[in-house]
Design a protein around this motif. Sequence first.
Motif, PDB file in Angstrom:
ATOM      1  N   LEU A   1       8.604  -2.553   6.056  1.00 21.67           N
ATOM      2  CA  LEU A   1       7.608  -2.649   7.127  1.00 21.67           C
ATOM      3  C   LEU A   1       6.834  -1.339   7.209  1.00 21.67           C
ATOM      4  O   LEU A   1       7.439  -0.258   7.169  1.00 21.67           O
ATOM      5  N   PRO A   2       5.494  -1.408   7.334  1.00 23.17           N
ATOM      6  CA  PRO A   2       4.708  -0.163   7.443  1.00 23.17           C
ATOM      7  C   PRO A   2       5.102   0.631   8.681  1.00 23.17           C
ATOM      8  O   PRO A   2       5.255   0.068   9.769  1.00 23.17           O
ATOM      9  N   ALA A   3       5.280   1.928   8.509  1.00 21.18           N
ATOM     10  CA  ALA A   3       5.583   2.799   9.651  1.00 21.18           C
ATOM     11  C   ALA A   3       4.313   3.022  10.464  1.00 21.18           C
ATOM     12  O   ALA A   3       3.197   2.926   9.957  1.00 21.18           O
ATOM     13  N   SER A   4       4.500   3.305  11.760  1.00 17.64           N
ATOM     14  CA  SER A   4       3.364   3.513  12.656  1.00 17.64           C
ATOM     15  C   SER A   4       3.379   4.940  13.191  1.00 17.64           C
ATOM     16  O   SER A   4       4.440   5.512  13.451  1.00 17.64           O
TER      17      SER A   4
ATOM     18  N   ASN B   1       0.839  -1.192   0.000  1.00 23.99           N
ATOM     19  CA  ASN B   1       0.000   0.000   0.000  1.00 23.99           C
ATOM     20  C   ASN B   1       0.878   1.248   0.000  1.00 23.99           C
ATOM     21  O   ASN B   1       1.958   1.270   0.598  1.00 23.99           O
ATOM     22  N   ASN B   2       0.418   2.285  -0.662  1.00 27.21           N
ATOM     23  CA  ASN B   2       1.170   3.542  -0.678  1.00 27.21           C
ATOM     24  C   ASN B   2       1.283   4.095   0.742  1.00 27.21           C
ATOM     25  O   ASN B   2       0.393   3.915   1.568  1.00 27.21           O
ATOM     26  N   GLY B   3       2.399   4.768   1.005  1.00 25.53           N
ATOM     27  CA  GLY B   3       2.558   5.395   2.309  1.00 25.53           C
ATOM     28  C   GLY B   3       3.933   5.177   2.907  1.00 25.53           C
ATOM     29  O   GLY B   3       4.863   4.683   2.267  1.00 25.53           O
ATOM     30  N   ARG B   4       4.062   5.552   4.186  1.00 26.18           N
ATOM     31  CA  ARG B   4       5.352   5.513   4.879  1.00 26.18           C
ATOM     32  C   ARG B   4       5.744   4.091   5.272  1.00 26.18           C
ATOM     33  O   ARG B   4       4.933   3.347   5.813  1.00 26.18           O
ATOM     34  N   HIS B   5       6.994   3.758   4.998  1.00 26.68           N
ATOM     35  CA  HIS B   5       7.529   2.446   5.360  1.00 26.68           C
ATOM     36  C   HIS B   5       8.965   2.603   5.870  1.00 26.68           C
ATOM     37  O   HIS B   5       9.647   3.571   5.548  1.00 26.68           O
TER      38      HIS B   5
END
Length: 451
Positions: free
Chosen positions: A307-310, A237-241
Motif C-alpha cells: 500500500l502506498p505510504a502517505s 510506482n517507485n516510492g514509499r510503501h
Amino acid sequence: MRDRLIDEHTGEQIEDPVTRVLRDGVAVGLANNTVLIAKDGTKRSIDDSGAPIRDGKGNIMGVVLVFRNITEKRRAERELLKADKLESLGVLSGGIAHDFNNILTSILGNISIARMFAKPGDKIFERLEEAENDCMRARVLTQKILTFSRGGAPIMKTAFISELLRDSASFALSGSNVRCEFSIPDDLWRVEVDEGQIAQVISNLIINASQAMPGGGVINLLAENIVVDERQGIPLNNGRHVKISVTDHGIGISKEHFQQIFDPYYTTKRGGSGLGLAIAYSIVKRHNGYIDVKSIPGKETTFSIYLPASSKEALAEKESGEKIRGGKGKILVMDDEKMIRDVVGDMLGILGYEAEFAKDGAEAVELYKKAEQSVRPFDAVIMDLTVPGGMGGKEAVRKLAEIDPEVKAIVSSGYSDDPVMADFRKYGFSNVVAKPYNIKELGDALYEVLK
C-alpha cells in the motif's frame, strides 16, 4: 544442472530448439506458454526462435537462437485479464447492490424508528435490536458486493493501521485453533485507506490461512516499511510503501490452481464462495496497491500486500455512542424511491425536522428555488446520487450552488458510477450518509452540517 525449457501449463519439458532445428533443417519457434528454468532455479517466460546457419553449399553448420524475456509482459497480461473479469462482474453486482441497499434502507430505517418506541428490556425491544444488528450484517455483505462495482470506491482517510491489523486478524481467528504472531514496527508509515475495506482484506487472508491449517498452527503477520524501485519487479510506482505479509504453514497452493486464485467464484473449498481473494484483489487495486502470493506446496503460503505510504497527518477519531442527535430545520429529501422518501421523512420527523420531498434532481432544484424566495428556505438537502432516467444528485448540487452558494447538501447512495461518495466535498456536498442507514446515522449527518 543445465537450463531447461518447460510448458508453463503442464510442467512438461519441451524439446530443445537446437535439436529441432538440426533435425528438421528449418526455422522453429516456441509456444506462447514456454518457461525457461535457469541453473539457479529462476523461472522466466520467454519467446524465442531458432534458425539454421548454412554454408555456401547449404549444409547446416550451426544454429542461431533468439530468446526474449517476456516475464513482465505475461504478468501485465494476467493482471489485465483479472481486472477485466472483475469489471464484468462489477457491472452486474453493482446494480444488484444498489437495489438491495434501497430496500435495506427502508427496513433498517423502520426498525430503528420502531425500536425508539419500545422499552429497553422488553421482549419486543430485544427482537428489534437483533433485527437491526442483522441489517448491519447485511450492510457488510452488500459492501462486499459493491467492492466489485465501479461505484465501490474506497472512502479514504490517512491512518496508522497497526491496530487495525491486530484487531482484524484476532477477530478472524476467534474460536479457532490457530493463533497469529505479529511483527509490526512502532514506526510503521501512515497509509491512506478505507479502514473497513482493508480490514476486510486482512480478515479474508487470515481466514484463508487458517483454513489451510485444519490441524491448527501459527499464522505470521508481518508489516514493514519498504521503498519500491524498478529493480524489484513490483508493478507499482517507485516510492514509499507499507508491505503487509500473511504467512501460513499449511498445505500450500498447487501449480494448477496458482493462476486462478484471484478469479471471482473460483474455489477449491467445499462450500466456499470463491469471493474472498477476488474481493481482496479488487480492494487492494482500488487503493493503488498490489497483492502478490508465493507458495511452497506442502509447506507454506505467503500473501503480500503493498500500500502506498502517505505523508498526510492521521485524522483524529470522531466520538461515537448511542445518543441520537436531533435538531430543528426544514430539510429537502430527493430520492426516486417512494419507500426511501417515506422512511426518511418519518425519521426526520422524530429527529425534530420538517421534511419536503422531490422525486429527482430537477424537482429538487425547483422546490429549492421557490423556498429561497420565501420566508422559510431549506436548511439542508439530502440527495440520492443516482436517479435512473432523471437528474441525480451530482448534477443537482451544482445547480443548487448557483441558487445558493452556501447550500448544505448531503449525498446519499447505495451505489454510484462516480467516486462522489469517496470525495464528496470535491463535488460540492457538505456530508455523506451511505445507504443503508439508521436514524442515528441520519441524525449525526445532519448535526455535522447544521451545527
